[in-house]
Design a protein around this motif. Structure first.
Motif, PDB file in Angstrom:
ATOM      1  N   MET A   6     -13.323  -3.296   2.270  1.00  0.00           N
ATOM      2  CA  MET A   6     -14.836  -2.660   2.398  1.00  0.00           C
ATOM      3  C   MET A   6     -15.170  -1.586   1.547  1.00  0.00           C
ATOM      4  SD  MET A   6     -15.606  -3.858   6.256  1.00  0.00           S
ATOM      5  CE  MET A   6     -16.925  -3.337   6.243  1.00  0.00           C
ATOM      6  N   TYR A   7     -14.147  -0.587   1.726  1.00  0.00           N
ATOM      7  CA  TYR A   7     -14.365   0.756   1.178  1.00  0.00           C
ATOM      8  C   TYR A   7     -13.241   1.172   0.093  1.00  0.00           C
ATOM      9  CZ  TYR A   7     -16.533   5.455   0.994  1.00  0.00           C
ATOM     10  OH  TYR A   7     -17.180   6.455   0.947  1.00  0.00           O
ATOM     11  N   SER A   8     -13.094   0.362  -0.873  1.00  0.00           N
ATOM     12  CA  SER A   8     -11.943   0.746  -1.714  1.00  0.00           C
ATOM     13  C   SER A   8     -11.858   2.319  -2.128  1.00  0.00           C
ATOM     14  CB  SER A   8     -11.682  -0.231  -2.626  1.00  0.00           C
ATOM     15  OG  SER A   8     -12.806  -0.276  -3.567  1.00  0.00           O
ATOM     16  N   ASP A   9     -12.969   2.688  -2.312  1.00  0.00           N
ATOM     17  CA  ASP A   9     -13.250   4.146  -3.206  1.00  0.00           C
ATOM     18  C   ASP A   9     -12.344   5.075  -2.155  1.00  0.00           C
ATOM     19  OD1 ASP A   9     -14.572   3.255  -5.205  1.00  0.00           O
ATOM     20  OD2 ASP A   9     -16.313   3.675  -4.561  1.00  0.00           O
ATOM     21  N   ALA A  10     -12.663   4.868  -0.764  1.00  0.00           N
ATOM     22  CA  ALA A  10     -11.976   5.948   0.056  1.00  0.00           C
ATOM     23  C   ALA A  10     -10.488   5.582   0.479  1.00  0.00           C
ATOM     24  CB  ALA A  10     -12.788   6.281   1.402  1.00  0.00           C
ATOM     25  N   PHE A  11     -10.297   4.088   0.886  1.00  0.00           N
ATOM     26  CA  PHE A  11      -9.243   3.716   1.428  1.00  0.00           C
ATOM     27  C   PHE A  11      -7.878   3.116   0.604  1.00  0.00           C
ATOM     28  CE2 PHE A  11     -12.049   3.735   5.265  1.00  0.00           C
ATOM     29  CZ  PHE A  11     -11.269   4.543   6.029  1.00  0.00           C
ATOM     30  N   LEU A  12      -8.573   2.609  -0.712  1.00  0.00           N
ATOM     31  CA  LEU A  12      -7.683   2.041  -1.490  1.00  0.00           C
ATOM     32  C   LEU A  12      -7.014   2.845  -2.267  1.00  0.00           C
ATOM     33  CD1 LEU A  12      -6.024  -0.589  -1.886  1.00  0.00           C
ATOM     34  CD2 LEU A  12      -7.838  -1.150  -3.917  1.00  0.00           C
ATOM     35  N   ASN A  13      -6.020   3.705  -1.676  1.00  0.00           N
ATOM     36  CA  ASN A  13      -5.276   4.607  -2.610  1.00  0.00           C
ATOM     37  C   ASN A  13      -3.833   4.666  -1.791  1.00  0.00           C
ATOM     38  OD1 ASN A  13      -5.288   6.792  -0.657  1.00  0.00           O
ATOM     39  ND2 ASN A  13      -7.133   7.079  -1.099  1.00  0.00           N
ATOM     40  N   ASP A  14      -2.742   5.358  -2.337  1.00  0.00           N
ATOM     41  CA  ASP A  14      -1.260   5.204  -1.949  1.00  0.00           C
ATOM     42  C   ASP A  14      -0.972   6.166  -0.787  1.00  0.00           C
ATOM     43  OD1 ASP A  14       0.072   3.724  -4.010  1.00  0.00           O
ATOM     44  OD2 ASP A  14      -0.786   5.100  -5.377  1.00  0.00           O
ATOM     45  N   SER A  15      -2.224   7.025  -0.341  1.00  0.00           N
ATOM     46  CA  SER A  15      -2.182   7.622   1.012  1.00  0.00           C
ATOM     47  C   SER A  15      -2.125   6.870   2.296  1.00  0.00           C
ATOM     48  CB  SER A  15      -3.102   8.811   0.908  1.00  0.00           C
ATOM     49  OG  SER A  15      -3.043   9.696  -0.076  1.00  0.00           O
ATOM     50  N   TYR A  16      -3.101   5.466   1.950  1.00  0.00           N
ATOM     51  CA  TYR A  16      -3.157   4.645   3.013  1.00  0.00           C
ATOM     52  C   TYR A  16      -2.371   3.478   2.726  1.00  0.00           C
ATOM     53  CZ  TYR A  16      -7.341   7.664   4.052  1.00  0.00           C
ATOM     54  OH  TYR A  16      -8.102   8.576   4.538  1.00  0.00           O
ATOM     55  N   LEU A  17      -2.032   3.008   1.513  1.00  0.00           N
ATOM     56  CA  LEU A  17      -1.337   1.869   1.364  1.00  0.00           C
ATOM     57  C   LEU A  17       0.220   2.083   1.782  1.00  0.00           C
ATOM     58  CD1 LEU A  17      -2.608   0.950  -2.291  1.00  0.00           C
ATOM     59  CD2 LEU A  17      -2.183  -0.730  -0.655  1.00  0.00           C
ATOM     60  N   LYS A  18       0.783   3.018   1.769  1.00  0.00           N
ATOM     61  CA  LYS A  18       2.117   3.479   2.203  1.00  0.00           C
ATOM     62  C   LYS A  18       2.392   3.000   3.370  1.00  0.00           C
ATOM     63  CE  LYS A  18       1.203   8.168   3.586  1.00  0.00           C
ATOM     64  NZ  LYS A  18       1.541   9.591   3.241  1.00  0.00           N
ATOM     65  N   TYR A  19       1.410   3.032   4.356  1.00  0.00           N
ATOM     66  CA  TYR A  19       1.424   2.461   5.592  1.00  0.00           C
ATOM     67  C   TYR A  19       1.676   0.903   5.805  1.00  0.00           C
ATOM     68  CZ  TYR A  19      -0.205   7.295   7.129  1.00  0.00           C
ATOM     69  OH  TYR A  19      -0.431   8.492   7.452  1.00  0.00           O
ATOM     70  N   VAL A  20       0.921   0.034   5.064  1.00  0.00           N
ATOM     71  CA  VAL A  20       1.184  -1.134   4.751  1.00  0.00           C
ATOM     72  C   VAL A  20       2.708  -1.363   4.422  1.00  0.00           C
ATOM     73  CG1 VAL A  20       0.479  -3.382   4.123  1.00  0.00           C
ATOM     74  CG2 VAL A  20      -1.272  -1.502   4.365  1.00  0.00           C
ATOM     75  N   GLY A  21       3.119  -0.554   3.457  1.00  0.00           N
ATOM     76  CA  GLY A  21       4.243  -0.716   2.523  1.00  0.00           C
ATOM     77  C   GLY A  21       5.549  -0.447   3.755  1.00  0.00           C
ATOM     78  N   TRP A  22       5.444   0.705   4.625  1.00  0.00           N
ATOM     79  CA  TRP A  22       6.429   0.900   5.349  1.00  0.00           C
ATOM     80  C   TRP A  22       6.332  -0.259   6.591  1.00  0.00           C
ATOM     81  CZ3 TRP A  22       4.202   6.469   6.311  1.00  0.00           C
ATOM     82  CH2 TRP A  22       4.725   7.173   5.117  1.00  0.00           C
ATOM     83  N   THR A  23       5.363  -0.579   6.757  1.00  0.00           N
ATOM     84  CA  THR A  23       5.239  -1.855   8.102  1.00  0.00           C
ATOM     85  C   THR A  23       5.890  -2.813   7.671  1.00  0.00           C
ATOM     86  OG1 THR A  23       3.408  -0.411   8.788  1.00  0.00           O
ATOM     87  CG2 THR A  23       3.721  -2.727   9.833  1.00  0.00           C
ATOM     88  N   MET A  24       5.887  -3.262   6.225  1.00  0.00           N
ATOM     89  CA  MET A  24       6.443  -4.560   5.813  1.00  0.00           C
ATOM     90  C   MET A  24       8.055  -4.648   6.493  1.00  0.00           C
ATOM     91  SD  MET A  24       5.223  -5.727   1.943  1.00  0.00           S
ATOM     92  CE  MET A  24       5.547  -4.108   1.222  1.00  0.00           C
ATOM     93  N   HIS A  25       8.571  -3.734   6.897  1.00  0.00           N
ATOM     94  CA  HIS A  25       9.965  -3.686   7.361  1.00  0.00           C
ATOM     95  C   HIS A  25       9.947  -3.797   8.886  1.00  0.00           C
ATOM     96  CE1 HIS A  25      12.001  -2.409   3.725  1.00  0.00           C
ATOM     97  NE2 HIS A  25      10.968  -1.766   3.572  1.00  0.00           N
ATOM     98  N   ASP A  26       8.877  -4.092   9.601  1.00  0.00           N
ATOM     99  CA  ASP A  26       8.511  -4.230  10.890  1.00  0.00           C
ATOM    100  C   ASP A  26       9.526  -5.378  11.501  1.00  0.00           C
ATOM    101  OD1 ASP A  26       6.162  -3.332  13.151  1.00  0.00           O
ATOM    102  OD2 ASP A  26       7.305  -5.080  13.780  1.00  0.00           O
ATOM    103  N   LYS A  27      10.245  -5.231  12.637  1.00  0.00           N
ATOM    104  CA  LYS A  27      10.950  -6.030  13.269  1.00  0.00           C
ATOM    105  C   LYS A  27      10.277  -7.300  13.962  1.00  0.00           C
ATOM    106  CE  LYS A  27      11.378  -3.789  17.793  1.00  0.00           C
ATOM    107  NZ  LYS A  27      10.424  -2.696  17.526  1.00  0.00           N
ATOM    108  N   GLN A  28       9.117  -7.390  13.953  1.00  0.00           N
ATOM    109  CA  GLN A  28       8.382  -8.508  14.530  1.00  0.00           C
ATOM    110  C   GLN A  28       7.690  -9.409  13.134  1.00  0.00           C
ATOM    111  OE1 GLN A  28       7.947  -9.714  17.546  1.00  0.00           O
ATOM    112  NE2 GLN A  28       9.450  -8.318  18.405  1.00  0.00           N
ATOM    113  N   GLY A  29       7.788 -10.649  13.275  1.00  0.00           N
ATOM    114  CA  GLY A  29       7.404 -11.427  12.122  1.00  0.00           C
ATOM    115  C   GLY A  29       5.701 -11.411  12.219  1.00  0.00           C
ATOM    116  N   GLU A  30       5.107 -11.338  13.170  1.00  0.00           N
ATOM    117  CA  GLU A  30       3.609 -11.174  13.265  1.00  0.00           C
ATOM    118  C   GLU A  30       3.274 -10.264  12.502  1.00  0.00           C
ATOM    119  OE1 GLU A  30       1.609 -10.572  17.180  1.00  0.00           O
ATOM    120  OE2 GLU A  30       3.544 -10.566  17.840  1.00  0.00           O
ATOM    121  N   VAL A  31       3.824  -9.056  12.704  1.00  0.00           N
ATOM    122  CA  VAL A  31       3.164  -7.651  12.071  1.00  0.00           C
ATOM    123  C   VAL A  31       3.601  -7.947  10.771  1.00  0.00           C
ATOM    124  CG1 VAL A  31       3.372  -5.172  11.908  1.00  0.00           C
ATOM    125  CG2 VAL A  31       3.768  -6.332  14.098  1.00  0.00           C
ATOM    126  N   ARG A  32       4.719  -8.221   9.959  1.00  0.00           N
ATOM    127  CA  ARG A  32       4.904  -8.500   8.637  1.00  0.00           C
ATOM    128  C   ARG A  32       3.870  -9.373   8.113  1.00  0.00           C
ATOM    129  NH1 ARG A  32      10.233  -8.948  10.988  1.00  0.00           N
ATOM    130  NH2 ARG A  32      10.353 -11.175  10.282  1.00  0.00           N
TER     131      ARG A  32
END
Length: 278
Positions: free
Chosen positions: A46-72
């Motif tokens: 919705m607001y890629s100008d503010a949020f679509l950068n590596d400062s925010y994307l890294k949280y999604v990247g890190w969470t791809m290692h979550d132990k719960q399948g639903e989160v991944r």
């Protein structure tokens, strides 16, 4: 005044992000972690100008290692929403290079739903840029067309089709109406035979056909083309099929006829929820 208002709102959003999201994206409750990732995916769209950068994307990247399948799973679907929009591709380049290996490894996730969405995400990455995925990355997805779990196999079949079968030579436009050995499908049928022989799983032609059935039906049902490749003399300058290639083509052809007649996956292919060990 408008600029001041915008700055004030962005400061509020940043305060909410740091005060709430940064703490809750690793909450002890998996459902809360999943909601966080789902929402940040929406903010980025919705607001890629503010949020679509590596400062925010890294949280999604890190969470791809979550132990719960639903989160991944939420990580992958959030990223699919971003990669689907070609206008955002340039902003995702650094993230792709940094987390691509993790996405590729998730195609073997112990949760089938996660594995399927990882393959679908890689298919979108493939469409955004051909150069991003190495030959080894692609090979890791290709062999999943032989998976015993049909949704994984079908997703891998679509990836394989997009990579090896969907590009058409501009010169083909003039021969689209030709049939048999001279049709554009002739080279694609040969590519299918070469792929099948290279994979060295020669007793599993039915699995390969079933995996590609949904995305390549027209190709797999072009029996006129297959017949002419087997029966007619090669065209000028065309390499004839070897005996081994002809045998493989006959095997594939039989499997396509059986699939068309029986309309069900081969024996041993199911839709269970968990993947066995690698």
């Amino acid at each position: 005044q408008l600029q001041e208002n915008q700055d004030e709102i962005e400061n509020m959003m940043n305060a909410i992000f740091k005060g709430v999201f940064v703490h809750r994206y690793r909450d002890a409750i998996a459902e809360i972690r999943a909601i966080c990732i789902e929402e940040i995916g929406i903010w980025m769209k919705m607001y890629s100008d503010a949020f679509l950068n590596d400062s925010y994307l890294k949280y999604v990247g890190w969470t791809m290692h979550d132990k719960q399948g639903e989160v991944r799973l939420k990580c992958l679907t959030a990223l699919q929403g971003l990669y689907y929009n070609k206008d955002l591709n340039s902003k995702l380049e650094l993230f792709t290079s940094r987390f691509k290996d993790r996405i590729v490894s998730m195609t073997l996730d112990k949760e089938y739903d996660v594995a399927v969405q990882a393959i679908k995400l890689l298919t979108l990455v493939l469409q955004s840029s051909e150069e991003v995925l190495t030959a080894e990355d692609c090979e890791n997805v290709y062999h999943l067309v032989y998976s015993a779990h049909r949704p994984v196999a079908v997703a891998a079949g679509e990836f394989l089709y997009k990579k090896l079968f969907s590009r058409r030579d501009p010169e083909d436009d003039g021969i689209l109406k030709r049939r048999g050995r001279q049709s554009p499908n002739a080279n694609l049928v040969k590519t299918l035979v070469f792929f099948f022989l290279e994979s060295e799983l020669h007793e599993h032609a039915a699995y390969l056909v079933d995996s590609m059935w949904d995305c390549a039906t027209d190709l797999l049902k072009d029996w006129e083309c297959m017949n002419s490749l087997l029966l007619e003399e090669p065209l000028n300058g065309e390499e004839p099929l070897t005996d081994r290639q002809e045998s493989a083509l006959i095997e594939i052809m039989l499997c396509t006829i059986r699939q068309a007649a029986e309309c069900h996956p081969p024996v041993g292919r199911g839709t269970g929820k968990r993947v066995g060990s690698k």
